[in-house]
Design a protein around this motif. Structure first.
Motif, PDB file in Angstrom:
ATOM      1  N   MET A 197       2.840  16.631  -5.341  1.00 49.58           N
ATOM      2  CA  MET A 197       4.106  16.917  -4.648  1.00 49.58           C
ATOM      3  C   MET A 197       4.623  15.696  -3.902  1.00 49.58           C
ATOM      4  O   MET A 197       5.818  15.567  -3.669  1.00 49.58           O
ATOM      5  CB  MET A 197       3.864  18.028  -3.632  1.00 49.58           C
ATOM      6  CG  MET A 197       5.123  18.411  -2.852  1.00 49.58           C
ATOM      7  SD  MET A 197       4.772  19.565  -1.495  1.00 49.58           S
ATOM      8  CE  MET A 197       4.169  18.489  -0.202  1.00 49.58           C
ATOM      9  N   ALA A 198       3.678  14.780  -3.580  1.00 45.63           N
ATOM     10  CA  ALA A 198       3.986  13.695  -2.646  1.00 45.63           C
ATOM     11  C   ALA A 198       5.459  13.284  -2.616  1.00 45.63           C
ATOM     12  O   ALA A 198       6.001  12.817  -3.600  1.00 45.63           O
ATOM     13  CB  ALA A 198       3.105  12.487  -2.954  1.00 45.63           C
ATOM     14  N   ASP A 199       6.091  13.464  -1.504  1.00 47.88           N
ATOM     15  CA  ASP A 199       7.520  13.250  -1.394  1.00 47.88           C
ATOM     16  C   ASP A 199       7.812  12.905   0.052  1.00 47.88           C
ATOM     17  O   ASP A 199       7.531  13.659   0.966  1.00 47.88           O
ATOM     18  CB  ASP A 199       8.236  14.535  -1.815  1.00 47.88           C
ATOM     19  CG  ASP A 199       9.735  14.371  -1.778  1.00 47.88           C
ATOM     20  OD1 ASP A 199      10.256  13.791  -0.806  1.00 47.88           O
ATOM     21  OD2 ASP A 199      10.387  14.815  -2.723  1.00 47.88           O
ATOM     22  N   VAL A 200       8.407  11.755   0.244  1.00 51.78           N
ATOM     23  CA  VAL A 200       8.619  11.275   1.592  1.00 51.78           C
ATOM     24  C   VAL A 200       9.625  12.135   2.357  1.00 51.78           C
ATOM     25  O   VAL A 200       9.541  12.268   3.571  1.00 51.78           O
ATOM     26  CB  VAL A 200       9.006   9.777   1.561  1.00 51.78           C
ATOM     27  CG1 VAL A 200      10.383   9.587   0.999  1.00 51.78           C
ATOM     28  CG2 VAL A 200       8.864   9.139   2.917  1.00 51.78           C
ATOM     29  N   ASP A 201      10.546  12.780   1.633  1.00 50.57           N
ATOM     30  CA  ASP A 201      11.503  13.661   2.308  1.00 50.57           C
ATOM     31  C   ASP A 201      10.796  14.876   2.913  1.00 50.57           C
ATOM     32  O   ASP A 201      11.072  15.278   4.036  1.00 50.57           O
ATOM     33  CB  ASP A 201      12.578  14.128   1.327  1.00 50.57           C
ATOM     34  CG  ASP A 201      13.519  12.990   0.928  1.00 50.57           C
ATOM     35  OD1 ASP A 201      13.790  12.129   1.785  1.00 50.57           O
ATOM     36  OD2 ASP A 201      13.957  12.966  -0.225  1.00 50.57           O
ATOM     37  N   LEU A 243       9.725   2.948   6.157  1.00 48.31           N
ATOM     38  CA  LEU A 243      10.600   3.328   7.263  1.00 48.31           C
ATOM     39  C   LEU A 243      10.059   4.560   7.983  1.00 48.31           C
ATOM     40  O   LEU A 243      10.097   4.648   9.207  1.00 48.31           O
ATOM     41  CB  LEU A 243      12.016   3.583   6.737  1.00 48.31           C
ATOM     42  CG  LEU A 243      12.751   2.338   6.257  1.00 48.31           C
ATOM     43  CD1 LEU A 243      14.164   2.701   5.812  1.00 48.31           C
ATOM     44  CD2 LEU A 243      12.806   1.280   7.353  1.00 48.31           C
ATOM     45  N   LEU A 244       9.576   5.522   7.210  1.00 48.06           N
ATOM     46  CA  LEU A 244       9.039   6.732   7.837  1.00 48.06           C
ATOM     47  C   LEU A 244       7.858   6.389   8.732  1.00 48.06           C
ATOM     48  O   LEU A 244       7.707   6.937   9.824  1.00 48.06           O
ATOM     49  CB  LEU A 244       8.618   7.736   6.752  1.00 48.06           C
ATOM     50  CG  LEU A 244       8.076   9.058   7.275  1.00 48.06           C
ATOM     51  CD1 LEU A 244       9.018   9.692   8.279  1.00 48.06           C
ATOM     52  CD2 LEU A 244       7.845  10.034   6.126  1.00 48.06           C
ATOM     53  N   LEU A 282      -6.187  15.997   2.259  1.00 51.61           N
ATOM     54  CA  LEU A 282      -6.341  14.549   2.078  1.00 51.61           C
ATOM     55  C   LEU A 282      -5.251  13.963   1.187  1.00 51.61           C
ATOM     56  O   LEU A 282      -5.347  12.837   0.719  1.00 51.61           O
ATOM     57  CB  LEU A 282      -7.722  14.205   1.508  1.00 51.61           C
ATOM     58  CG  LEU A 282      -8.889  14.684   2.383  1.00 51.61           C
ATOM     59  CD1 LEU A 282     -10.212  14.449   1.694  1.00 51.61           C
ATOM     60  CD2 LEU A 282      -8.857  13.999   3.740  1.00 51.61           C
ATOM     61  N   ALA A 283      -4.201  14.725   0.988  1.00 54.05           N
ATOM     62  CA  ALA A 283      -3.050  14.261   0.208  1.00 54.05           C
ATOM     63  C   ALA A 283      -1.901  15.221   0.502  1.00 54.05           C
ATOM     64  O   ALA A 283      -2.129  16.372   0.863  1.00 54.05           O
ATOM     65  CB  ALA A 283      -3.359  14.264  -1.277  1.00 54.05           C
ATOM     66  N   MET A 330       0.819  -1.212   0.000  1.00 47.27           N
ATOM     67  CA  MET A 330       0.000   0.000   0.000  1.00 47.27           C
ATOM     68  C   MET A 330       0.849   1.257   0.000  1.00 47.27           C
ATOM     69  O   MET A 330       0.422   2.313  -0.466  1.00 47.27           O
ATOM     70  CB  MET A 330      -0.905   0.025   1.224  1.00 47.27           C
ATOM     71  CG  MET A 330      -1.809   1.244   1.292  1.00 47.27           C
ATOM     72  SD  MET A 330      -2.719   1.390   2.879  1.00 47.27           S
ATOM     73  CE  MET A 330      -1.497   2.053   3.977  1.00 47.27           C
ATOM     74  N   ALA A 331       2.076   1.089   0.517  1.00 47.47           N
ATOM     75  CA  ALA A 331       2.901   2.255   0.843  1.00 47.47           C
ATOM     76  C   ALA A 331       2.609   3.485  -0.006  1.00 47.47           C
ATOM     77  O   ALA A 331       2.846   3.493  -1.205  1.00 47.47           O
ATOM     78  CB  ALA A 331       4.384   1.889   0.743  1.00 47.47           C
ATOM     79  N   ASP A 332       2.162   4.525   0.630  1.00 52.40           N
ATOM     80  CA  ASP A 332       1.717   5.694  -0.111  1.00 52.40           C
ATOM     81  C   ASP A 332       1.874   6.898   0.812  1.00 52.40           C
ATOM     82  O   ASP A 332       1.307   6.945   1.898  1.00 52.40           O
ATOM     83  CB  ASP A 332       0.248   5.492  -0.493  1.00 52.40           C
ATOM     84  CG  ASP A 332      -0.281   6.648  -1.314  1.00 52.40           C
ATOM     85  OD1 ASP A 332       0.006   7.807  -0.957  1.00 52.40           O
ATOM     86  OD2 ASP A 332      -0.983   6.387  -2.283  1.00 52.40           O
ATOM     87  N   VAL A 333       2.642   7.836   0.348  1.00 51.83           N
ATOM     88  CA  VAL A 333       2.975   8.976   1.198  1.00 51.83           C
ATOM     89  C   VAL A 333       1.742   9.832   1.502  1.00 51.83           C
ATOM     90  O   VAL A 333       1.655  10.450   2.561  1.00 51.83           O
ATOM     91  CB  VAL A 333       4.131   9.784   0.561  1.00 51.83           C
ATOM     92  CG1 VAL A 333       3.655  10.500  -0.663  1.00 51.83           C
ATOM     93  CG2 VAL A 333       4.766  10.704   1.562  1.00 51.83           C
ATOM     94  N   ASP A 334       0.775   9.829   0.602  1.00 52.80           N
ATOM     95  CA  ASP A 334      -0.449  10.601   0.859  1.00 52.80           C
ATOM     96  C   ASP A 334      -1.221  10.003   2.035  1.00 52.80           C
ATOM     97  O   ASP A 334      -1.715  10.728   2.907  1.00 52.80           O
ATOM     98  CB  ASP A 334      -1.344  10.635  -0.381  1.00 52.80           C
ATOM     99  CG  ASP A 334      -0.755  11.489  -1.491  1.00 52.80           C
ATOM    100  OD1 ASP A 334      -0.117  12.505  -1.164  1.00 52.80           O
ATOM    101  OD2 ASP A 334      -0.922  11.141  -2.667  1.00 52.80           O
ATOM    102  N   LEU A 335      -1.353   8.681   2.044  1.00 50.04           N
ATOM    103  CA  LEU A 335      -2.057   8.042   3.153  1.00 50.04           C
ATOM    104  C   LEU A 335      -1.312   8.262   4.463  1.00 50.04           C
ATOM    105  O   LEU A 335      -1.914   8.533   5.494  1.00 50.04           O
ATOM    106  CB  LEU A 335      -2.235   6.551   2.876  1.00 50.04           C
ATOM    107  CG  LEU A 335      -3.197   6.217   1.745  1.00 50.04           C
ATOM    108  CD1 LEU A 335      -3.338   4.716   1.594  1.00 50.04           C
ATOM    109  CD2 LEU A 335      -4.576   6.835   1.999  1.00 50.04           C
ATOM    110  N   LEU A 336       0.003   8.165   4.405  1.00 50.24           N
ATOM    111  CA  LEU A 336       0.787   8.374   5.621  1.00 50.24           C
ATOM    112  C   LEU A 336       0.587   9.790   6.156  1.00 50.24           C
ATOM    113  O   LEU A 336       0.463  10.006   7.359  1.00 50.24           O
ATOM    114  CB  LEU A 336       2.272   8.103   5.339  1.00 50.24           C
ATOM    115  CG  LEU A 336       3.202   8.239   6.538  1.00 50.24           C
ATOM    116  CD1 LEU A 336       2.713   7.442   7.727  1.00 50.24           C
ATOM    117  CD2 LEU A 336       4.616   7.810   6.172  1.00 50.24           C
TER     118      LEU A 336
END
Lengths: 415, 415, 415
Positions: free
Chosen positions: C1-5, B6-7, A222-223, A1-7
């Protein structure tokens, strides 16, 4: 699922959850020691109860398949183990919002309302009042059609109106029914200041609210989209300016920093930018926060003059600055970003209409339902209970420092 | 490295860290003023000490190369500057878990145990008891073979047993050795309620624990996988239902909301869903939380009847609801998601076996080692010290409000 | 933009924001009840004010186009709605850092300094002192050329010097101007210990700071790079060892755990690893924290001997351990990771030079500007105000528990 928006939205949900801790500290610190346990546990209890009500009913009314843009009609009691991750994360975020809307009321009527009656109010707000109000603007975030106010072009990004004014209007209705605390306006010579039990804790509460607001506003995209960083900065700037504005205004009047007005000014600034932080410049956010802080001060005066006893000053913050923030969205919001296709004047008009509509709906229904409830089972504790304090009368509990010396001595020496 | 998994685990680690603040507030608020400084600093001190012990010893015992599925045998005192990022993040998360397991004990024996003796206990738990117990189920998360209980099919997702019951069993052993507080059961007419110093702070503590639990359960996937959103919702629902269940049960009995039982009910609900939140429906999580809250209430009664004096009610929460949550995993867990290949009945049996095994191991070893320790250097403070309070007897410190008036006056007026 | 950094830095910013709550609890808990409201609101007020000043001025001086490596010259009052997301996130993180640097001062001079004068100090630090100091090392993080000290090879990863020593030096200058509290050193027989109002709250504050430090150090990479996990572990280990080192040292001297030294030891350990946590092994972090904790103890003794009255012990923590951490970067930092191309000895020399330069700059300018300010409007409250407490004299506010019995009775019974 890994998704930065959900996180991002999960993280924002945790921040909004932290606001419950902020309200708990703010409200228990701002009230008297004899009631502070009651205030604290109300904050936890309304969260627990309203979460379950929102899961069972509210979420469906708010985001379910829209009936004519007025109310949702499915998604009740969802099993999220079978739902898509984005839907579950969306619910997590929204249930925290619901908790915030409800808990606004708890401080206003603190120190004289029955615990059970307050839970009744929490059920009404989380199960019906707030979700229906929310549907009108935010349904499109999940439902397959828009709410009727959103269709008219009403914009309320993170809830200056939907969360804060709704909480404020319902609180106003409630406080009119419950009435002022004993001793607050009783001798005809104006309001007595009721000394809070623990202002450092209240200040910590304001700070936790401030921190949580990063999630409240930032997560409302939401994102993790490109507007998030600016939203976060607008939030911080709005809150900071609001504090200094309210504090400065009071300083100009009586030459000292009013701690509670400074705190509430910060919150007022935060409420004011909530509707518009995605669509205004940093400078506009500062201006909106500035006015938001001032409104808190003026609104507090008005309530006092009207002998409306808001125990923690939440009506000026959430209703007063909430209205301002909603209007400011029309005044300062970048029209292209608002994306409603309306002209500046039309946008201002629609925002004003929204303010009016929510006032009528929330205040009206709240007054009706709460009056009915109050007629059935009196909301207010008895005078004896109020004088004794709600810690002891509602929960049979006292602070250790309030125990009779004899009993403390016994507990310390007995063996 | 940028990796959303990881985050997520880093974020979850910070949330679990926040639980230390929750325990600190809960326990110092629930105990008497004369001991609350001692309780607070114990919470910080055991975290600091157990973190170093876990780094040096515990992590290796728990996750090192398994010796026959019983104990790990390498990864001691790792240099994480040279470790892979995922391993380092894994350690960060696990070290916070260890801190949580240890700190469960601090509240139980509050108000009468020596500070130094408690640190001894913290070393035993973080360096040996908890890591070995953890190895049996969680070794496979890092080690190249499974723990023996995991091989049998025992499932404990985020530690209803591994963290909470282990903490609870060890705490039970400790409280039997240390004995009840003076005055708690002394006059033969049942238990005296010892009035807590600061319930609003304790309530804040419960809320911080609740928030932290999002990381505790959610992070236990060790990745932002698609079960995370449902896990988070199950966690929230379990905690909310637990609170209302315990609170409601007590309300039915004595017609008022017991603040401490409401709080502990929330925590009981959270503990109960900890083992199974990844494998149950939202409805099942509600049911598990419901029973969890009730167990807290019943277990509290039993302890009182047995004259076991748990100062903050942590044994009902962590041991009682922990056992229930472990069994509920067998009862309600989706078998496919559990993935053990066992039938429903077998799964329930293995879960029961695990409960038994952990009881014997943890309670047995703890009783043995703590008794030995107690024989060498008495764990309990003297009666004089207990009456005076541990703030002054262990740390030479008092609250300002406890100073003799003369001294306060001196400090205020002297120049 | 979604960016984990970006998400990582946003998360880290929220953690650093939480440190404001930590400072608030630590400082209001460590001071007397009669001043604790003033201390708490100072913590919120300086954040609000310094945020606006940093936005308007400081950020530009710190990260704007460098004038000869000495001072930045653009980026004032940016509109972040038009800025790139990374720039806005960078600002968010930096503005939280600025808040931390400023708030270090508030505790040091607590209990005797005028609120308005403190705000003046906050403006100077956030608008000029801190940004210019920061420019010399950190300009390259945004500006198109390096600061002059960075060019020499000075390394200060997350600010042992730039944030903590700068705050400490400015605080030292301020405390020399403001002088010790009444009663602290007045009868010639050494220092009177002034009993804090609420050590459990102070302990919570230390824990919140500890948690926030994960963001403070971890976020300073400005990306979720592969050094982050090790940085976080070094931070945790440094803080834990610092606490045990300071606590143990005091225990060796007077056979009991000094709560305040334990707390400040943790913070000292954290400050000490701040400069170097990206470039040292876990073992070195432990060693650096160990010495950091000891330095806090020794430095506290020295201040007491010199009759410098630091109300919360922030100078030993932030200045003492800050200097040590800066030097330790030269002593233990992996030269390749430091990346300056200097030899070990040269690196140590440059780190020493940096310590010296910052001492001269910050202490010198602070002494000058604060003395001038003090000459114009006296910084210190009057003796009468100090004896009455700053809650009442600066804010007209008291704790409920301090109200005259008569008035409390009135409020409770009047109707």
């Amino acid at each position: 699922m890994a998704d930065v928006d959900l996180l991002w939205v999960i993280f924002a949900s945790a921040l909004v959850f932290l606001m419950q801790g902020g309200f708990l500290c703010l409200e228990s610190g701002m009230t008297r020691s004899k009631n502070s346990i009651n205030v604290a546990i109300k904050n936890l209890a309304d969260f627990c109860l309203s979460t379950l009500v929102f899961w069972t009913l509210g979420f469906g009314f708010m985001f379910g398949l829209s009936y004519q843009g007025w109310i949702g009609s499915d998604l009740f009691s969802l099993d999220f183990a079978k739902a898509s991750p984005p839907l579950a994360v969306f619910f997590l975020f929204q249930v925290m919002f619901c908790g915030a809307a409800v808990t606004i009321l708890s401080g206003i009527v603190a120190e004289r309302m029955k615990f059970g009656a307050y839970l009744f109010v929490a059920v009404i707000v989380s199960g019906f009042l707030y979700p229906v109000a929310g549907h009108w603007v935010w349904a499109e975030r999940l439902s397959r059609r828009s709410g009727w106010l959103a269709e008219l072009g009403f914009v309320d990004f993170a809830g200056s109106t939907v969360v804060h004014s709704v909480g404020g209007w319902a609180g106003l209705a409630l406080v009119l029914i419950v009435g002022p605390r004993l001793g607050r306006f009783d001798d005809g010579s104006g309001a007595h200041t009721i000394t809070p039990s623990n202002m450092p804790t209240a200040t910590l509460g304001a700070l936790l609210l401030f921190i949580g607001w990063l999630g409240f506003n930032g997560g409302s995209t939401l994102a993790l989209d490109e507007t998030v960083p600016s939203i976060l900065i607008n939030t911080v700037v709005g809150g900071c300016v609001g504090a200094i504005s309210a504090g400065g205004l009071r300083y100009a009047v009586n030459q000292r920093l009013d701690v509670d007005q400074f705190i509430n000014g910060a919150l007022g600034g935060l409420v004011a930018v909530t509707a518009n932080c995605f669509a205004v410049s940093t400078g506009s956010a500062a201006l909106i926060g500035l006015v938001g802080g001032m409104i808190v001060v003026f609104f507090s005066q008005i309530l006092e003059t009207l002998k409306i006893d808001d125990a923690v000053g939440a009506i000026p913050v959430h209703l007063g600055a909430g209205i301002w923030g909603t209007l400011a969205t029309g005044l300062y919001g970048d029209l292209e970003t608002l994306g409603t296709g309306l002209s500046r004047l039309e946008q201002i008009g629609v925002q004003g209409l929204g303010v009016l509509v929510y006032g009528i709906w929330t205040f009206g229904v709240a007054l009706l339902v709460f009056s009915a409830g109050n007629a059935v089972f009196r909301f207010r504790v008895t005078e004896e209970e109020e004088i004794a304090g709600l810690n002891i009368s509602e929960h049979g509990m006292q602070h250790e420092s309030e125990l009779p010396i004899v009993e403390r001595h016994f507990l310390e020496s007995a063996r």
